[in-house]
Scaffold this active site. Structure first.
Site, PDB file in Angstrom:
ATOM      1  N   CYS A 278       0.862  -1.337  -0.164  1.00  0.00           N
ATOM      2  CA  CYS A 278       0.001  -0.066   0.024  1.00  0.00           C
ATOM      3  C   CYS A 278       1.053   1.157   0.171  1.00  0.00           C
ATOM      4  O   CYS A 278       0.210   2.402  -0.310  1.00  0.00           O
ATOM      5  CB  CYS A 278      -0.883  -0.072   1.303  1.00  0.00           C
ATOM      6  SG  CYS A 278      -1.934  -1.490   1.082  1.00  0.00           S
TER       7      CYS A 278
ATOM      8  N   HIS B 227      -3.254   7.208   1.957  1.00  0.00           N
ATOM      9  CA  HIS B 227      -3.799   5.830   1.542  1.00  0.00           C
ATOM     10  C   HIS B 227      -5.038   5.381   2.076  1.00  0.00           C
ATOM     11  O   HIS B 227      -5.284   5.770   3.133  1.00  0.00           O
ATOM     12  CB  HIS B 227      -2.707   4.709   1.964  1.00  0.00           C
ATOM     13  CG  HIS B 227      -3.081   3.543   1.883  1.00  0.00           C
ATOM     14  ND1 HIS B 227      -3.710   2.857   0.732  1.00  0.00           N
ATOM     15  CD2 HIS B 227      -3.201   2.342   2.698  1.00  0.00           C
ATOM     16  CE1 HIS B 227      -4.069   1.801   1.027  1.00  0.00           C
ATOM     17  NE2 HIS B 227      -3.949   1.227   2.041  1.00  0.00           N
TER      18      HIS B 227
ATOM     19  N   ASN C 121     -10.196  -0.201   0.144  1.00  0.00           N
ATOM     20  CA  ASN C 121      -8.771   0.034  -0.023  1.00  0.00           C
ATOM     21  C   ASN C 121      -8.221  -0.627  -1.290  1.00  0.00           C
ATOM     22  O   ASN C 121      -8.332  -2.067  -1.441  1.00  0.00           O
ATOM     23  CB  ASN C 121      -8.195  -0.999   1.321  1.00  0.00           C
ATOM     24  CG  ASN C 121      -6.642  -1.123   1.360  1.00  0.00           C
ATOM     25  OD1 ASN C 121      -5.877  -0.457   0.378  1.00  0.00           O
ATOM     26  ND2 ASN C 121      -6.219  -1.342   2.477  1.00  0.00           N
TER      27      ASN C 121
END
Length: 325
Positions: free
Chosen positions: A119, A252, A282
């Site tokens: 990520c 993020h 996500n």
């Protein structure tokens, strides 16, 4: 004269299939797994996500995002002389997804490679591209984050399968005599490998280990809140800026509570935190460039604004980039 790099174009792409929490809950119920819209929203802030069709790859998603970014930068694919793709879900073991994307764009000869920092991957990739432009190794870079995380989810585990989605985002980064990327800060600590990982690999034509995502959510949350603040402070100090100079925080997009905690620590009002996790989930390395493109095209990020990008992910990796748009 010193060389700098600036973002001149952004692009993004989400696969057409959109699943609300209610849609996903219905699919999971058919597998004997219970969840609900209320349960997911309360813990994560997520309300929907996009899943790619079975035959769609990360490079397919990246191709659409790249085309939009190249168009926004008012250049041609042939003008790109560096391609970096951040992904944890590559098309193949090898070659890199970047090389596959390069072929799909009809670009020949320039360096192309993948970055695997989960990520945090886009922050890592953007920092690499900035460094290569500053040192004269490239003039115009295409930096892409692309993921098909739906392929590695365990749909019997409601604590993880409700969190993730698929998508791609991209930027064109060009050499400039004016600073764009102001400062970067990258870190990793491999002792935390086990709290977020896919503990499998291919050997002898078979999958060895477990090819599905595993996460200790509480451990990730505790680590993420601390390291995101430290990375933000580091890039502000490196750039000689303060919290008050941040026009927009684009973190993020993993968990709304983590994002809001970081904004509070930086004393940023709610309207300076840009959120897409509610509609996209996500998307790992794709989440920051997806959000950046949405902010640019929606007018929330404007030329001259100072943006803070930051990510945290498996590895355990984390980092931040401060930039003037």
């Amino acid at each position: 004269m010193r060389r700098y790099s600036r973002i001149t174009g952004t692009g993004s792409y989400l696969p057409p299939r959109r699943l609300t929490n209610a849609d996903l809950a219905a699919e999971l119920a058919a597998r004997g797994v219970e969840t609900s819209d209320e349960w997911i929203v309360e813990r994560t802030g997520i309300r929907a996500r996009h899943f790619a069709a079975p035959d769609v790859t990360s490079s397919d998603l990246g191709l659409e995002a790249a085309r939009h970014a190249i168009e926004a930068a008012d250049c041609r694919p042939q003008d790109i002389d560096l391609i970096i793709v951040a992904t944890s879900t590559p098309d193949m073991v090898f070659p890199s997804t970047a090389c596959i994307l390069q072929a799909k764009l009809g670009i020949h000869g320039c360096p192309a490679f993948d970055v695997q920092a989960v990520c945090s991957g886009f922050v890592y990739a953007l920092t690499l591209a900035d460094s290569m432009i500053q040192t004269g190794l490239a003039n115009r870079a295409l930096v892409v984050g692309a993921e098909v995380f739906s392929r590695i989810l365990d749909f019997s585990d409601r604590t993880t399968c409700v969190l993730f989605g698929d998508g791609a985002g991209a930027v064109v980064l060009e050499a400039s005599d004016r600073p764009g990327i102001l400062a970067s800060d990258l870190h990793a600590d491999g002792k935390h490998v086990g709290i977020l990982c896919v503990p499998g690999n291919v050997s002898g034509g078979k999958v060895i280990g477990d090819p599905l995502l595993k996460m200790d959510g509480q451990a990730v949350f505790r680590l993420a809140v601390g390291v995101l603040e430290s990375a933000a402070r580091a890039v502000l100090e490196k750039a000689g800026r303060t919290d008050a100079d941040i026009d927009l925080l684009i973190p993020h997009q993993a968990n709304l509570r983590i994002m809001q905690s970081t904004a509070r620590k930086l004393k940023l009002p709610g309207d300076k935190l840009f959120v897409t996790v509610d509609q996209q989930g996500n998307t790992s390395a794709a989440s920051i460039p997806l959000a950046l493109d949405a902010a640019v095209r929606g007018g929330q990020a404007k030329p001259g604004d100072t943006l803070l990008l930051e990510g945290v992910g498996g590895g355990f990796t984390w980092g931040a980039v401060l930039l003037d748009l």
